[in-house]
Design a protein around this motif. Sequence first.
Motif, short mmCIF file in Angstrom:
data_model
loop_
_atom_site.label_atom_id
_atom_site.label_comp_id
_atom_site.label_asym_id
_atom_site.label_seq_id
_atom_site.Cartn_x
_atom_site.Cartn_y
_atom_site.Cartn_z
N MET A 102 -52.06 -18.69 -12.47
CA MET A 102 -52.04 -18.36 -11.05
C MET A 102 -50.59 -18.20 -10.55
O MET A 102 -50.27 -17.26 -9.83
CB MET A 102 -52.75 -19.45 -10.24
CG MET A 102 -54.25 -19.57 -10.51
SD MET A 102 -55.19 -18.07 -10.28
CE MET A 102 -55.59 -17.68 -12.01
N GLY A 123 -48.84 -15.10 -12.54
CA GLY A 123 -49.34 -13.81 -12.06
C GLY A 123 -48.96 -13.54 -10.62
O GLY A 123 -48.61 -12.40 -10.26
N SER A 169 -57.45 -15.19 -9.49
CA SER A 169 -56.26 -14.36 -9.64
C SER A 169 -56.16 -13.33 -8.54
O SER A 169 -55.09 -13.12 -7.94
CB SER A 169 -56.26 -13.67 -11.01
OG SER A 169 -56.20 -14.61 -12.06
N GLN A 176 -52.91 -13.49 -5.89
CA GLN A 176 -51.86 -12.48 -5.97
C GLN A 176 -51.56 -11.79 -4.64
O GLN A 176 -50.38 -11.63 -4.29
CB GLN A 176 -52.22 -11.47 -7.06
CG GLN A 176 -52.14 -12.07 -8.46
CD GLN A 176 -52.68 -11.18 -9.54
OE1 GLN A 176 -53.02 -10.01 -9.30
NE2 GLN A 176 -52.76 -11.70 -10.76
#
Length: 277
Positions: free
Chosen positions: A99, A102, A227, A231
């Motif tokens: 996490m 990314g 994710s 992001q």
Amino acid sequence: MPEPLLTTANSRFETTAWTVAGLGAPIGGVLIGMFGAGATVLLDAVSFLLSALGIRSLKQPEPPPPVAQVERHWGADIRVGWAYIFRHRTLHALFWNAMVFGGAIRLTGPLLAILMLRELHLVPWQYGVALGIPCFGGIIGSLLTSRLVSRLGERTVLLGFGVLRTCWMGFLVLARPGVLGLVVIVAAETALLFCAGVFNPVFTTFRMRATADEYMSRVGIAWSISSRSCQPAFIALGGALATVTSVRFAIGCAAVALLTSSLLLPWRAWPTRPHTT
């Protein structure tokens, strides 16, 4: 599937992904330079249409999915996936590492575009090259994955390249206008993607091996949803930080976050069998 073959298969998927990324960005930069952004976006849209027509032309239909014995809701699947991840000590550590890593990578995407096009005054084809060439580092890394695992072992490769992939983003802050700045960016990104190209197939293989078959899809869904939620939040944070301070400072903060993510790797010994609930 035997573990060595699983690692090889995942590395080939990784190689394919990096190949597409490595070719697409430079071609896009050249097309923008030749025909402009509008025409390039139109060509990109046509390529998606051709891809859909190609899939449509497949003669053998996909086999129907197996019928679930119990009707499940996607929300329940996500909760079960999260519960499985958080009960598994190693997957739990890799989850938070993924996490943060990314998110920090996504954070730098828009900022790097501003840095290269506005502050370094690169032209579109140079921007495309700076995005495309590093992807070949990912290709080389993914091709070497199986060999490195055979020689060094899964744990050493996962931890070693999990750390190495976090060490390069800070060099982006040092880039200055001119060819030298372009070289610094390409070199740093290539090193980062090479290490990521080695790490990703090993990580994917370990996650598959550590997850019981009946939980595989739910763990994958929970991981993907997490994710895709983290992001955008990182990207928004990076934009706000760059607005208040500067683009270079925000990229520097992302570099620090990447280095910090290596602390979240599973440094303790991990179980080799799937977790049972």
